[in-house]
Every structure is written in structure tokens, then in C-alpha cells.
Design an enzyme around this catalytic site. Structure first.
Site, mmCIF file in Angstrom:
data_model
loop_
_atom_site.group_PDB
_atom_site.id
_atom_site.type_symbol
_atom_site.label_atom_id
_atom_site.label_comp_id
_atom_site.label_asym_id
_atom_site.label_seq_id
_atom_site.Cartn_x
_atom_site.Cartn_y
_atom_site.Cartn_z
ATOM 1 C CD GLU A 252 28.358 5.951 39.032
ATOM 2 O OE1 GLU A 252 28.291 5.301 37.029
ATOM 3 O OE2 GLU A 252 28.369 6.930 38.438
ATOM 4 C CB SER B 86 26.169 3.193 27.002
ATOM 5 O OG SER B 86 26.842 3.957 27.164
#
Ligand code: 5RP
Length: 237
Positions: free
Chosen positions: A109, A34
């Protein structure tokens, strides 16, 4: 497992500040979660206003947000990122270690962060801790899960297969693997633990990131603070 902490205002402050660091013509690694999503949307606004930028998403989720934001996308075959903007689940107040993988995207990531010239971590202030103590997510080959669970117990951890919320059964990553969250309690020596986890057969990647970040942007209700890794401890921050 992801617990939602921190205010959206603080996350947005951090993400949007990170997006201001992107320069004309850059290739940018787009983190998952987020807080990183705020950076992606802010980059989309900048691109709509004339900035030329290409994004490398770290997950299907980040890819969807980037497409919605109108960003041009590419991949590691075409070039390595100048900069990565990504979130974290916990960051050590002093040092270089952090935990990622709350969104089950830590393998890509870590690959994108390792490929990049500079890694900017964006968090809200609730993520800063004296000592890392969250469960560490492992991406695990499905067939290896029982073996990995045994190995985790043998080094004092408690493994837990991450369950999906909107589907029966476990979370399946973008790479088709499982996620095992491993509780170790407070972690005194993240580097040593990272080495042990990386050495386990069947572990595709673990969520401990040591010495990967270059800059930390911490969002609060009233603004941001920016620091370089390794972080120094600040009493009462
Ligand atoms: C996903 C991650 C995220 O960056 C991490 O979970 C932080 O997410 P959020 O900004 O939503 O708190 O590591 O794998």
C-alpha cells in the site's frame, strides 16, 4: 489486529464517492480492506458501463475483488498510478498522519501510494481520532522478529506477533513476512516514531503513513465529507 468498526453504509459512501473521482484512461491503485473494496466494486460498475481504467492492486485480497469486479489489472512495471484509493485504520483529526496495515498489506500500500500522483484515503467516521493510539503494524522478516521485538521494547513499545485466525501460527503477509503489532499508547510525534521504525533492521515496512495522503473522504450514515491533507481540527466532528 483488525477490529471491525464503523457501519458498512458509511464505508460504502466513502468508497463509492472516491470511485467517482476516477477519470477516463486512468491507472488506479486499488487499496486493501472493506472500505477500499466498495471503491473497487464501484469502479467495476463504471468499467462495465464504458470507463477505460486499469487497476494496480495492493494485495492479493484487492486483486481478487478487482478481478471479480471485472477490472483490467496492471502493475508498477507498466506505469505509475494517477490515483490511489485506499482505506486506513486511524487518521489524526489534525495533521497528515494515519495508521494502516490492519489487513497486513501496508508495505505494498505504501509503495503504490508513494508511486501515485494523488492519494485518496477513504474511511468511516469512527477512524478519526485526536491522537493516533492504535498499535502500529510492522511487516518483519521472519528471521528478524526477536531482534525487532527487542528494539521495539527499547523505544517504549510493546510488540505482539499477529496470530492468524484461520490457520495455526502467525499471519504471513503476501510477501512471506510476519506482522508485529506495536503498542505505543497515544502517539505525540508520528513523524519521529516513523523514522525510528524505518531505521530498524529487519523491518520491511511500518504502518505509519505521514504526509502520504492528499485527500480524505469520510463516510457517515448520511453522506460524505471531503477534505484535503493536512487536515484541520474540527471540534465535535
Ligand atoms: C490494510 C489496510 C486497510 O486499508 C485498513 O485496515 C482499513 O481497512 P477497512 O476499510 O476494512 O477498515 O491498511 O492493510
Amino acid at each position: 489486529m483488525k477490529e471491525r468498526t464503523g457501519s458498512e453504509v458509511a464505508k460504502r459512501a466513502a468508497g463509492e464517492h472516491a470511485a467517482t473521482q476516477v477519470e477516463e484512461g486512468m491507472c488506479v491503485g486499488l487499496g486493501t480492506g472493506s472500505t477500499a473494496a466498495h471503491a473497487i466494486r464501484a469502479l467495476g460498475h463504471r468499467a462495465a458501463n464504458g470507463l477505460t481504467v486499469q487497476g494496480i492492486p495492493t494485495s492479493l485480497g484487492a486483486r481478487a475483488i478487482a478481478r471479480e469486479a471485472g477490472l483490467s489489472l496492471t502493475d508498477l512495471d507498466e506505469g505509475l498510478p494517477d490515483l490511489v484509493i485506499d482505506g486506513a485504520d486511524q487518521v489524526e483529526q489534525a495533521g497528515t498522519a494515519l495508521i494502516k496495515g490492519g489487513g497486513a498489506a501496508h508495505t505494498r500500500e505504501k509503495v503504490v501510494a508513494t508511486a501515485a500522483d494523488r492519494v485518496v484515503i477513504v474511511i468511516d467516521e469512527t477512524k478519526l481520532v485526536d491522537r493516533l493510539n492504535r498499535s502500529i503494524p510492522l511487516e518483519v522478516l521472519p528471521a528478524a522478529q526477536p531482534v525487532v521485538a527487542r528494539e521495539i521494547r527499547s523505544i517504549g513499545g510493546e510488540p505482539s506477533l499477529r496470530a492468524a485466525r484461520a490457520k495455526d501460527g502467525p499471519v504471513v503477509t503476501d510477501n512471506g513476512n510476519l506482522v508485529v503489532d506495536c503498542a505505543f499508547g497515544p502517539i505525540d510525534d508520528p513523524e519521529t516514531l516513523a523514522g525510528m521504525l524505518a531505521a530498524m533492521p529487519g523491518v520491511v515496512e511500518h504502518g505509519l503513513f505521514c504526509d502520504v495522503g492528499d485527500e480524505l473522504i469520510v463516510g457517515t450514515e448520511t453522506g460524505v465529507s471531503v477534505e484535503s491533507f493536512p487536515l484541520e481540527s474540527h471540534e465535535g466532528r
